[in-house]
Design a protein around this motif. Structure first.
Motif, short mmCIF file in Angstrom:
data_model
loop_
_atom_site.label_atom_id
_atom_site.label_comp_id
_atom_site.label_asym_id
_atom_site.label_seq_id
_atom_site.Cartn_x
_atom_site.Cartn_y
_atom_site.Cartn_z
N SER A 246 11.20 2.29 7.67
CA SER A 246 11.21 2.02 9.11
C SER A 246 9.79 1.94 9.69
CB SER A 246 12.01 3.09 9.85
OG SER A 246 11.35 4.36 9.79
N ARG A 247 8.82 2.57 9.00
CA ARG A 247 7.45 2.58 9.49
C ARG A 247 6.50 1.84 8.54
NH1 ARG A 247 5.40 5.98 12.93
NH2 ARG A 247 3.64 6.60 11.59
N ARG A 248 7.04 0.94 7.76
CA ARG A 248 6.25 0.27 6.71
C ARG A 248 5.03 -0.43 7.28
NH1 ARG A 248 9.55 -2.39 2.10
NH2 ARG A 248 9.27 -0.27 1.28
N LEU A 249 3.90 -0.19 6.63
CA LEU A 249 2.63 -0.82 7.01
C LEU A 249 2.12 -1.58 5.79
CD1 LEU A 249 0.40 -0.98 9.24
CD2 LEU A 249 -0.70 0.96 8.08
N VAL A 250 2.04 -2.88 5.89
CA VAL A 250 1.64 -3.72 4.76
C VAL A 250 0.15 -4.08 4.90
CG1 VAL A 250 2.06 -5.87 3.51
CG2 VAL A 250 3.97 -4.65 4.59
N ILE A 251 -0.65 -3.63 3.95
CA ILE A 251 -2.09 -3.93 3.94
C ILE A 251 -2.29 -5.23 3.17
CG2 ILE A 251 -4.38 -3.08 3.36
CD1 ILE A 251 -2.86 -1.36 5.40
N THR A 252 -2.96 -6.18 3.79
CA THR A 252 -3.09 -7.50 3.17
C THR A 252 -4.52 -7.84 2.74
OG1 THR A 252 -3.35 -8.50 5.37
CG2 THR A 252 -1.12 -8.43 4.44
N ARG A 253 -5.49 -7.13 3.29
CA ARG A 253 -6.88 -7.50 3.00
C ARG A 253 -7.79 -6.31 3.26
NH1 ARG A 253 -9.87 -12.21 2.56
NH2 ARG A 253 -12.02 -12.12 3.32
N GLY A 254 -8.90 -6.25 2.52
CA GLY A 254 -9.89 -5.22 2.77
C GLY A 254 -11.28 -5.77 2.62
N GLU A 255 -12.18 -5.34 3.49
CA GLU A 255 -13.59 -5.76 3.41
C GLU A 255 -14.45 -4.62 3.94
OE1 GLU A 255 -16.64 -9.33 4.81
OE2 GLU A 255 -14.54 -9.36 5.44
N GLY A 256 -15.30 -4.08 3.09
CA GLY A 256 -16.11 -2.95 3.50
C GLY A 256 -15.24 -1.75 3.83
N ILE A 257 -15.41 -1.20 5.03
CA ILE A 257 -14.58 -0.07 5.45
C ILE A 257 -13.32 -0.52 6.17
CG2 ILE A 257 -16.61 1.40 5.68
CD1 ILE A 257 -16.15 1.19 8.78
N TRP A 258 -13.15 -1.85 6.31
CA TRP A 258 -12.09 -2.38 7.15
C TRP A 258 -10.90 -2.87 6.34
CZ3 TRP A 258 -12.30 -1.71 12.29
CH2 TRP A 258 -13.54 -1.40 12.84
N LEU A 259 -9.72 -2.71 6.94
CA LEU A 259 -8.47 -3.20 6.39
C LEU A 259 -7.81 -4.12 7.39
CD1 LEU A 259 -7.08 0.25 5.18
CD2 LEU A 259 -8.11 -1.49 3.72
N GLU A 260 -7.02 -5.07 6.87
CA GLU A 260 -6.17 -5.91 7.72
C GLU A 260 -4.73 -5.73 7.31
OE1 GLU A 260 -7.36 -9.99 7.92
OE2 GLU A 260 -9.47 -9.49 8.38
N THR A 261 -3.83 -5.77 8.27
CA THR A 261 -2.41 -5.60 8.01
C THR A 261 -1.68 -6.93 8.17
OG1 THR A 261 -1.69 -5.14 10.28
CG2 THR A 261 -2.63 -3.30 9.02
N SER A 262 -0.43 -6.95 7.72
CA SER A 262 0.36 -8.18 7.82
C SER A 262 0.64 -8.57 9.26
CB SER A 262 1.69 -8.00 7.07
OG SER A 262 2.41 -6.89 7.59
N SER A 263 0.49 -7.63 10.19
CA SER A 263 0.69 -7.94 11.61
C SER A 263 -0.61 -8.30 12.32
CB SER A 263 1.34 -6.75 12.32
OG SER A 263 0.52 -5.59 12.23
N GLY A 264 -1.72 -8.37 11.55
CA GLY A 264 -2.99 -8.82 12.11
C GLY A 264 -3.89 -7.72 12.64
N GLU A 265 -3.52 -6.45 12.45
CA GLU A 265 -4.38 -5.36 12.90
C GLU A 265 -5.62 -5.25 12.01
OE1 GLU A 265 -1.97 -1.68 14.51
OE2 GLU A 265 -1.01 -2.48 12.70
N ARG A 266 -6.71 -4.80 12.60
CA ARG A 266 -7.95 -4.53 11.87
C ARG A 266 -8.26 -3.05 12.04
NH1 ARG A 266 -13.80 -5.41 12.48
NH2 ARG A 266 -14.63 -6.14 10.48
N LEU A 267 -8.29 -2.32 10.91
CA LEU A 267 -8.35 -0.87 10.96
C LEU A 267 -9.45 -0.33 10.05
CD1 LEU A 267 -4.50 -0.25 10.46
CD2 LEU A 267 -5.72 -0.26 12.65
N ILE A 268 -10.13 0.74 10.50
CA ILE A 268 -11.05 1.46 9.63
C ILE A 268 -10.24 2.27 8.62
CG2 ILE A 268 -12.71 3.36 9.51
CD1 ILE A 268 -13.86 2.50 12.12
N ASP A 269 -10.62 2.17 7.36
CA ASP A 269 -9.97 2.95 6.31
C ASP A 269 -10.59 4.35 6.32
OD1 ASP A 269 -8.82 4.03 4.08
OD2 ASP A 269 -9.61 2.56 2.66
N ALA A 270 -10.01 5.27 7.08
CA ALA A 270 -10.59 6.60 7.26
C ALA A 270 -10.31 7.53 6.08
CB ALA A 270 -10.07 7.23 8.54
N THR A 271 -9.47 7.10 5.14
CA THR A 271 -9.12 7.96 4.00
C THR A 271 -9.54 7.37 2.65
OG1 THR A 271 -6.92 6.98 3.73
CG2 THR A 271 -7.11 8.83 5.26
N SER A 272 -10.33 6.29 2.68
CA SER A 272 -10.71 5.61 1.42
C SER A 272 -9.48 5.33 0.58
CB SER A 272 -11.72 6.45 0.63
OG SER A 272 -12.96 6.50 1.29
#
Length: 419
Positions: A20-46
């Protein structure tokens, strides 16, 4: 009709909630991640503690491609071996916290723990002391989820549900940070029954718990006093997380066995390993009657994974990222300190590596904190005891660390109580 990905079973997950809370990570660059919904997030947990050099390094991808077109891998059982495995083993032995180490390679951290515990028991059988079988581990310690890792887990919920207190019977738990209590436990169990003590220099999944002053050094001395092997589980702390290549070096301990994984490739390929001191390894290398250690994995010394590891280690060295992690440790410790003032926080643990744990009160809905952080552009997760894990890549700037902490602070401030 099933939706895409409906068959996937997430590890360590309550599946109705995970789906119900699935988060699909589609891309990573440096410290940043992108999700299937287009969010851009800092990867705070490596990711899972391992993205030390950050995501999307073309250099590592090219190293893998070049090796695969030459030789993807070949097994290393018996007398065969591949060049990358030999080269990586020599590098690891040279950097090990013990002189003259031998190296066995695995596919990851749980594999490494399983190997280390088996080897510890095998050592004492060959020593003619068959009673030494117990493996001791710390309360709240985490050592993967293979049979031995499950058995030595210091987190009770990881051992439950299999019809016995321990999948491998000969295990017991010792105090997390009270050395005197550990000494009493050793005497009660009987040193003649104990094969090894396994300990993370900094407990990771168990809540980011650094060692009490003198604890690790005292633990090593206790092992020497009672002829017990000392296993340092450096699956998380190895390869720079504490500002040293290995945390054992930071605290001045010399283990008999070191387990490693995660940061060895920064997650670009699945790889782990075990460093073994001469005390344990030498008998397997000497003479026509040398015993065989009957252990191995199909992908032990996987050629492509080893080349990726070497490329990762070159990046760590060229960009001085181990030293940078040591500098960032102090930055993070200073920035998270004010979070202790929140009425939602029980404790903030930092200062034992570039990582921190923010323990929330039991009644706090951590998912709401996580969701608020995500809305602020930071991806974070909880670990043991409702603790927020902070463990960013070494390539973070001070401003990046501030953004992570500000997101948590904002989430705590805006929290309206349990629903």
């Amino acid at each position: 009709m099933n939706t895409v990905g409906d068959a996937y079973w997430n590890p360590q997950a309550h599946m109705p909630t995970a789906r119900s809370r699935r988060l699909v990570i589609t891309r990573g660059e440096g410290i940043w991640l992108e999700t299937s919904s287009g969010e851009r997030l800092i990867d705070a947990t490596s990711s899972l503690w391992h993205a030390n050099i950050g995501h999307g390094r073309e250099r590592l991808a090219r190293a893998a491609y070049d090796q695969m077109t030459k030789l993807e891998t070949y097994h290393t059982f018996g007398r065969t071996v591949n060049e990358p495995a030999l080269q990586l083993a020599d590098w690891l032995a040279a950097e090990a916290p013990m002189a003259g180490a031998k190296v066995m390679l695995t596919s990851g951290g749980s594999d490494s723990v399983d190997l280390a515990c088996k080897l510890a028991r095998r050592h004492w059988q060959l020593e003619g002391r068959p009673g030494k079988k117990l493996i001791l581990s710390r309360h709240n310690g985490y050592h993967g989820l293979h049979a031995f890792g499950t058995s030595v887990a210091g987190l009770g919920y990881n051992r439950e549900g299999y019809g016995a207190d321990s999948l491998v019977p000969e295990t017991a738990r010792i105090s997390t940070n009270d050395l005197a209590e550990v000494g009493r436990s050793v005497l009660q169990l009987g040193p003649e029954n104990i094969a090894a003590i396994i300990a993370e220099p900094v407990i990771g999944t168990g809540g980011v718990v650094g060692p009490a002053e003198g604890y690790l050094e005292g633990l090593e001395a206790l092992c020497r006093q009672h002829d017990i092997l000392f296993i340092a589980d450096e699956v998380i702390t190895g390869f720079g997380r504490t500002g040293h290549m290995f945390a054992s070096q930071r605290w001045g301990i010399v283990p008999d066995i070191v387990t490693m994984a995660k940061g060895i490739t920064s997650g670009y390929a699945p790889l782990g390993g075990v460093l073994v001191a001469p005390r344990v390894a030498d008998r397997f290398f000497t003479g026509p009657d040398a015993p065989i250690f009957r252990h191995g994995l199909t992908y032990s010394g996987h050629a492509t994974a080893c080349v990726v590891a070497m490329a990762n280690l070159e990046v760590l060295a060229e960009e001085s990222l181990v030293e940078e992690a040591g500098r960032l440790e102090a930055v993070l410790e200073l920035m998270v300190k004010p979070l202790r003032d929140s009425e939602l926080v029980v404790d903030v643990r930092a200062g034992a590596g570039f990582m921190a744990g923010v323990q929330l009160r039991e009644e706090v809905d951590a998912d709401r904190i996580i969701d608020a952080c995500q809305a602020s552009g930071v991806l974070i997760r909880t670990i043991h005891d409702n603790t927020l894990q902070i463990c960013p890549p070494f390539i973070c700037t001070d401003d990046d660390v501030a953004q992570i902490v500000d997101a948590i602070d904002g989430a705590l401030t805006s929290y309206g109580g349990p629903r």
